[in-house]
Motif scaffolding. Structure first.
Motif, PDB file in Angstrom:
ATOM      1  N   ILE A 176       0.836  -1.208   0.000  1.00  0.00           N
ATOM      2  CA  ILE A 176       0.000   0.000   0.000  1.00  0.00           C
ATOM      3  C   ILE A 176       0.870   1.257   0.000  1.00  0.00           C
ATOM      4  CG2 ILE A 176      -1.616   1.342   1.412  1.00  0.00           C
ATOM      5  CD1 ILE A 176      -2.951  -1.275   2.201  1.00  0.00           C
ATOM      6  N   VAL A 177       1.982   1.231   0.734  1.00  0.00           N
ATOM      7  CA  VAL A 177       2.880   2.384   0.770  1.00  0.00           C
ATOM      8  C   VAL A 177       3.404   2.705  -0.629  1.00  0.00           C
ATOM      9  CG1 VAL A 177       5.141   3.168   1.600  1.00  0.00           C
ATOM     10  CG2 VAL A 177       3.547   2.089   3.172  1.00  0.00           C
ATOM     11  N   THR A 178       3.673   1.686  -1.410  1.00  0.00           N
ATOM     12  CA  THR A 178       4.163   1.901  -2.775  1.00  0.00           C
ATOM     13  C   THR A 178       3.032   2.177  -3.762  1.00  0.00           C
ATOM     14  OG1 THR A 178       5.989   0.365  -2.309  1.00  0.00           O
ATOM     15  CG2 THR A 178       5.585   0.908  -4.608  1.00  0.00           C
ATOM     16  N   LEU A 179       1.905   1.490  -3.570  1.00  0.00           N
ATOM     17  CA  LEU A 179       0.817   1.561  -4.542  1.00  0.00           C
ATOM     18  C   LEU A 179       0.019   2.858  -4.463  1.00  0.00           C
ATOM     19  CD1 LEU A 179      -0.774   0.033  -6.733  1.00  0.00           C
ATOM     20  CD2 LEU A 179      -2.173  -0.943  -4.901  1.00  0.00           C
ATOM     21  N   ALA A 180      -0.212   3.373  -3.259  1.00  0.00           N
ATOM     22  CA  ALA A 180      -1.090   4.539  -3.091  1.00  0.00           C
ATOM     23  C   ALA A 180      -0.599   5.772  -3.866  1.00  0.00           C
ATOM     24  CB  ALA A 180      -1.250   4.858  -1.606  1.00  0.00           C
ATOM     25  N   PRO A 181       0.682   6.157  -3.780  1.00  0.00           N
ATOM     26  CA  PRO A 181       1.108   7.328  -4.569  1.00  0.00           C
ATOM     27  C   PRO A 181       0.997   7.104  -6.076  1.00  0.00           C
ATOM     28  CG  PRO A 181       2.718   6.807  -2.864  1.00  0.00           C
ATOM     29  CD  PRO A 181       1.780   5.652  -2.929  1.00  0.00           C
ATOM     30  N   LEU A 182       1.269   5.868  -6.525  1.00  0.00           N
ATOM     31  CA  LEU A 182       1.172   5.592  -7.956  1.00  0.00           C
ATOM     32  C   LEU A 182      -0.266   5.687  -8.440  1.00  0.00           C
ATOM     33  CD1 LEU A 182       3.664   2.590  -8.249  1.00  0.00           C
ATOM     34  CD2 LEU A 182       4.064   5.002  -8.778  1.00  0.00           C
ATOM     35  N   LEU A 183      -1.191   5.155  -7.659  1.00  0.00           N
ATOM     36  CA  LEU A 183      -2.598   5.279  -8.023  1.00  0.00           C
ATOM     37  C   LEU A 183      -3.047   6.742  -7.992  1.00  0.00           C
ATOM     38  CD1 LEU A 183      -4.299   2.233  -6.223  1.00  0.00           C
ATOM     39  CD2 LEU A 183      -3.953   2.574  -8.678  1.00  0.00           C
ATOM     40  N   GLY A 184      -2.557   7.482  -6.988  1.00  0.00           N
ATOM     41  CA  GLY A 184      -2.890   8.903  -6.921  1.00  0.00           C
ATOM     42  C   GLY A 184      -2.386   9.666  -8.133  1.00  0.00           C
TER      43      GLY A 184
END
Length: 225
Positions: free
Chosen positions: A118-126
């Motif tokens: 989630i730490v890696t995925l959340a900024p990319l999705l944002g």
């Protein structure tokens, strides 16, 4: 901003903003569950170390009783000398105890990969949501002459996805580092417990050697008499 405006902004991000609360909820759930679990492990580790500290050696039922009262993951370590009472070599016992420690570590690390993802995925999705929102923002350029603030408002709304992703990543990163440090402390407790058991085996062997050396002059004296 009312619910209709929030829904419009979320739709403009391609639905990415709808995923952000779900990711935040998952991150908080994993963090709280792991925090309570690892705190309990720290308390059990301290109790096990205090119980073993009072043992003079590994003989008798004392260690077996301590193992029965202990819980995961320390019971698996304390049970090894009880299951292999014939082992008197410290090197061999150390290998057996190290095997027990290594088998318990993956269970301590359970579900932390979700938080790391989630730490890696959340900024990319944002960022993806912002890019999709920018496409919609550029579509209003034709009407910008009539309403100059329309383009700037659309860009600001598109950036909300990136901001949400960064907030989730920051919260998740702090939680992940704290939990990882807590897990390392529990592993340190298991390694300390392993060393304590080996030292008490050494103490047992040393006491036997001392008794044997003290008995030798008596045997020689009796033989000469």
């Amino acid at each position: 901003m009312n619910w209709t405006q929030i829904a419009d902004v979320a739709t403009m991000s391609g639905g990415i903003l709808y995923l952000m609360p779900i990711l935040l909820l998952i991150a908080l759930t994993v963090s709280i569950e792991r925090f309570l679990f690892l705190n309990r492990m720290v308390r059990l580790g301290n109790e096990a170390a205090l119980a073993v500290e009072d043992l003079p050696n590994l003989q008798g039922r004392a260690l077996a009783e301590i193992a029965e009262k202990s819980a995961f993951p320390f019971r698996a370590i304390l049970e090894r000398p009880v299951r292999f009472p014939h082992i008197k070599d410290s090197g061999r016992l150390s290998e057996i105890l190290q095997e027990a420690v290594m088998r318990q570590v993956p269970v301590l690390d359970k579900r932390l990969w979700i938080l790391d993802t989630i730490v890696t995925l959340a900024p990319l999705l944002g960022l993806l949501g912002t890019i999709i929102g920018m496409f919609h923002a550029f579509q209003v350029l034709n009407n910008a002459a009539q309403n100059p603030t329309l383009i700037t408002g659309s860009v600001a709304e598109a950036l909300l996805a990136t901001a949400a992703g960064l907030i989730i990543a920051i919260v998740g990163l702090v939680a992940f580092n704290g939990l990882h440090n807590r897990m390392r402390y529990v592993v340190h407790q298991m390694e300390t417990l392993r060393t304590m058991l080996i030292n008490r085996l050494e103490g047992l062997d040393h006491s036997h050697a001392l008794i044997h050396s003290e008995a030798q002059p008596l045997i020689y004296a009796a033989a000469e008499a």
